[in-house]
Write a protein that holds these residues in place. Structure first.
Motif, PDB file in Angstrom:
ATOM      1  N   ASP A 127       9.097 -13.677 -11.155  1.00 28.18           N
ATOM      2  CA  ASP A 127       8.136 -12.565 -11.144  1.00 28.18           C
ATOM      3  C   ASP A 127       6.921 -12.867 -10.270  1.00 28.18           C
ATOM      4  N   ILE A 128       6.764 -14.126  -9.882  1.00 29.21           N
ATOM      5  CA  ILE A 128       5.554 -14.596  -9.204  1.00 29.21           C
ATOM      6  C   ILE A 128       5.777 -14.657  -7.699  1.00 29.21           C
ATOM      7  N   VAL A 129       4.805 -14.167  -6.949  1.00 33.51           N
ATOM      8  CA  VAL A 129       4.803 -14.305  -5.495  1.00 33.51           C
ATOM      9  C   VAL A 129       3.562 -15.103  -5.101  1.00 33.51           C
ATOM     10  N   LEU A 130       3.751 -16.134  -4.301  1.00 33.32           N
ATOM     11  CA  LEU A 130       2.641 -16.961  -3.829  1.00 33.32           C
ATOM     12  C   LEU A 130       1.944 -16.261  -2.671  1.00 33.32           C
ATOM     13  N   PRO A 152       5.002  -6.017 -12.293  1.00 38.91           N
ATOM     14  CA  PRO A 152       5.428  -5.510 -13.608  1.00 38.91           C
ATOM     15  C   PRO A 152       6.922  -5.748 -13.803  1.00 38.91           C
ATOM     16  N   ALA A 153       7.386  -5.490 -15.003  1.00 41.80           N
ATOM     17  CA  ALA A 153       8.805  -5.670 -15.308  1.00 41.80           C
ATOM     18  C   ALA A 153       9.667  -4.828 -14.370  1.00 41.80           C
ATOM     19  N   GLY A 154      10.638  -5.475 -13.772  1.00 42.23           N
ATOM     20  CA  GLY A 154      11.600  -4.775 -12.927  1.00 42.23           C
ATOM     21  C   GLY A 154      11.149  -4.495 -11.508  1.00 42.23           C
ATOM     22  N   GLN A 155       9.940  -4.936 -11.114  1.00 45.23           N
ATOM     23  CA  GLN A 155       9.448  -4.616  -9.777  1.00 45.23           C
ATOM     24  C   GLN A 155       9.179  -5.861  -8.918  1.00 45.23           C
ATOM     25  N   ALA A 156       9.669  -7.007  -9.375  1.00 48.17           N
ATOM     26  CA  ALA A 156       9.440  -8.239  -8.629  1.00 48.17           C
ATOM     27  C   ALA A 156      10.072  -8.191  -7.241  1.00 48.17           C
ATOM     28  N   ALA A 157      11.213  -7.523  -7.117  1.00 45.67           N
ATOM     29  CA  ALA A 157      11.883  -7.472  -5.809  1.00 45.67           C
ATOM     30  C   ALA A 157      11.016  -6.762  -4.776  1.00 45.67           C
ATOM     31  N   VAL A 207       0.175  -6.451  -3.116  1.00 49.99           N
ATOM     32  CA  VAL A 207       0.415  -5.482  -4.184  1.00 49.99           C
ATOM     33  C   VAL A 207       0.265  -4.055  -3.656  1.00 49.99           C
ATOM     34  N   PHE A 208      -0.789  -3.798  -2.879  1.00 51.51           N
ATOM     35  CA  PHE A 208      -0.961  -2.467  -2.305  1.00 51.51           C
ATOM     36  C   PHE A 208       0.243  -2.081  -1.449  1.00 51.51           C
ATOM     37  N   GLN A 209       0.738  -3.018  -0.660  1.00 42.88           N
ATOM     38  CA  GLN A 209       1.910  -2.723   0.177  1.00 42.88           C
ATOM     39  C   GLN A 209       3.124  -2.385  -0.679  1.00 42.88           C
ATOM     40  N   SER A 210       3.193  -2.960  -1.865  1.00 42.11           N
ATOM     41  CA  SER A 210       4.331  -2.702  -2.751  1.00 42.11           C
ATOM     42  C   SER A 210       4.221  -1.369  -3.459  1.00 42.11           C
ATOM     43  N   ILE A 211       2.989  -0.862  -3.607  1.00 40.07           N
ATOM     44  CA  ILE A 211       2.755   0.348  -4.401  1.00 40.07           C
ATOM     45  C   ILE A 211       2.611   1.595  -3.539  1.00 40.07           C
ATOM     46  N   PHE A 212       1.795   1.509  -2.497  1.00 47.08           N
ATOM     47  CA  PHE A 212       1.390   2.707  -1.764  1.00 47.08           C
ATOM     48  C   PHE A 212       2.549   3.331  -1.003  1.00 47.08           C
ATOM     49  N   SER A 213       2.536   4.649  -0.967  1.00 50.95           N
ATOM     50  CA  SER A 213       3.512   5.403  -0.170  1.00 50.95           C
ATOM     51  C   SER A 213       2.824   6.657   0.343  1.00 50.95           C
ATOM     52  N   GLY A 214       3.389   7.248   1.363  1.00 50.51           N
ATOM     53  CA  GLY A 214       2.809   8.452   1.937  1.00 50.51           C
ATOM     54  C   GLY A 214       1.742   8.141   2.965  1.00 50.51           C
TER      55      GLY A 214
END
Length: 467
Positions: free
Chosen positions: A169-172, A322-327, A183-190
């Motif tokens: 679950d951890i990213v260095l 969060p759970a299920g979003q590590a990839a 994290v922003f790159q993983s979340i933001f869209s549009g």
């Protein structure tokens, strides 16, 4: 004063203290200033250049830290002899002396950690790495190569209320700021995402969001941080994707969010589909309540680092999905920078796995709290927010002072502090307050002297302003 000191600074862009420092560096490099040459007194040079003494003092301090200048009490500031690096532990014991060569200037911009033995441990780990597998210095980093590091980080974080946590679950990351960006790159869209932050908040939230072309919207705060009702209203008006919070140590006010407040924020986030990004980089004590990742495992992202517990120099941080979003999180990191350099990752593993590291972190915490208490003992008569486990204090200025005027006056007195304006959004309003960070690179006596200088300013405002 010689021809190297013009009557005014060059017209180049940048802070004035950097222009002064650059001019002196150039003069030393071209031998206009030779070894042993005495520089003008701070006030004399400031008068000649029509700038504040604090600006010149800061330039001198920077060059002293670089080893280009040396300051001798009662004699002045001189061009230093070129120094060879010293590779034994005597160097780390000189930390206070190096910081105090300019006994007038003290920077309280950002926390500076005490060396309680972590420098020696880091050097020991570096020596092990130097004798390690040569392939570490020749190959690209791979996900499998970091398995041991992620395991060490998971064990380091095991006593925190983060919810179920596996090494994968951890990213260095390269410090907490890089963690926010990932994290922003993983979340933001549009094309134009929206992110909520507290009205007064860590400026890195805004800067990271702007890199993602996101719109940053400030949310009203109270004594516990972000206000859930204001968050709910803002979420009805703007289609935001995330909210950034610092519930353990709100930066810059030093407050924390109790459990009930965190539950209220989670309820609003679930109602509007907001991801919750928790910045935990400033906490050096025990957590006061479960993290957002534990309270909302489907939407809580966690970012932390070792910058306030062991050292900021290595730029090592951790982003946890969060759970299920590590990839998604791993993909953002791998596409952005592959991962930490392998020697740095191995250094992180050795450092965090060493049984001495936890005690060193406790010793750092204890030492930093001693400085906080000095600040409280000196400034406690004023409206001060503090905690022994927070490496800064928040001071609401008395009548007669505005934050911008106070920070300028403090700099003239040789003490650098941050105005509340630096933590407000560009179109936001900031209170008359300042943040004073702990600088444990100077002795307690020098830190107390800096607090006394601030106390002198607070006791003598330039004018009374009716409120």
């Amino acid at each position: 004063m010689g021809t190297i000191w013009p009557d005014s600074l060059p017209s180049a862009k940048g802070p004035k203290y950097t222009l002064v420092a650059d001019a002196i560096r150039k003069a030393i490099a071209n031998k206009s200033l030779e070894v042993g040459a005495k520089l003008p007194p701070v006030r004399d040079l400031a008068y000649k250049l029509s700038i504040t003494p604090g600006t010149v003092a800061r330039a001198y301090s920077i060059l002293t830290d670089e080893g280009l200048l040396s300051a001798e009490v009662g004699r002045g500031t001189f061009v230093a002899e070129p120094k060879r690096p010293v590779l034994d532990d005597v160097w780390s014991r000189q930390l206070y002396r190096l910081e105090e060569q300019d006994d007038h200037h003290v920077s309280l911009f950002s926390p500076r950690l005490a060396d309680v033995g972590q420098v020696a441990l880091i050097r020991e780990c570096l020596a092990k790495i130097a004798r390690g597998d040569p392939a570490m210095f020749l190959n690209y980093p791979t996900r499998d190569a970091y398995a041991g590091v992620r395991k060490a980080v998971a064990e380091w974080l095991a006593n925190l209320p983060l919810g179920p946590l596996a090494p994968d679950d951890i990213v260095l990351t390269h410090g907490g700021q890089n963690g926010l960006c990932v994290v922003f790159q993983s979340i933001f869209s549009g094309p134009k995402p929206v992110v909520f932050v507290e009205d007064l908040s860590y400026a890195g939230f805004r800067r990271a969001a702007e890199l993602m072309r996101a719109e940053v919207v400030g949310i009203r705060m109270d004594k516990w941080g972000i206000d859930p009702r204001s968050l709910d209203l803002a979420a009805r008006q703007a289609p935001a994707q995330a909210v950034c919070v610092s519930p353990e140590v709100q930066n810059p006010t030093g407050s924390h969010a109790p459990l009930e407040r965190r539950k209220e924020v989670v309820e609003v986030a679930r109602k509007h589909g907001l991801q919750i990004i928790e910045d935990d980089c400033y906490r050096i004590g025990q957590p006061r309540a479960p993290s957002y990742r534990a309270l909302a495992p489907e939407r809580g992202w966690h970012v932390s680092s070792i910058s306030k517990s062991l050292t900021p120099a290595l730029r090592v941080g951790f982003a946890i999905a969060p759970a299920g979003q590590a990839a998604r999180l791993r993909r953002s990191a791998e596409y952005g920078y592959f991962g930490l350099a392998q020697p740095l990752a191995e250094l992180t593993r050795l450092l965090l796995s060493d049984p001495r590291a936890r005690q060193l972190a406790l010793d750092v915490r204890k030492r930093m709290s001693e400085y906080v208490r000095v600040a409280v003992n000196t400034l406690g008569a004023f409206d001060l927010v503090w905690d022994p486990d927070v490496p800064f204090v928040w001071l609401r200025l008395p009548s007669g002072w505005r934050s911008a005027a106070f920070t300028r006056a403090a700099e003239r007195a040789g003490v650098q502090v941050r105005s509340a304006d630096e933590f407000a959004l560009r179109d936001g309003r900031a209170p008359n307050a300042i943040r004073i960070a702990v600088n444990a690179h100077v002795s307690l006596e020098s830190f107390e002297d800096a607090m006394q200088r601030l106390r002198g300013l607070l006791d003598n405002p330039p004018e009374q302003i009716s409120v």
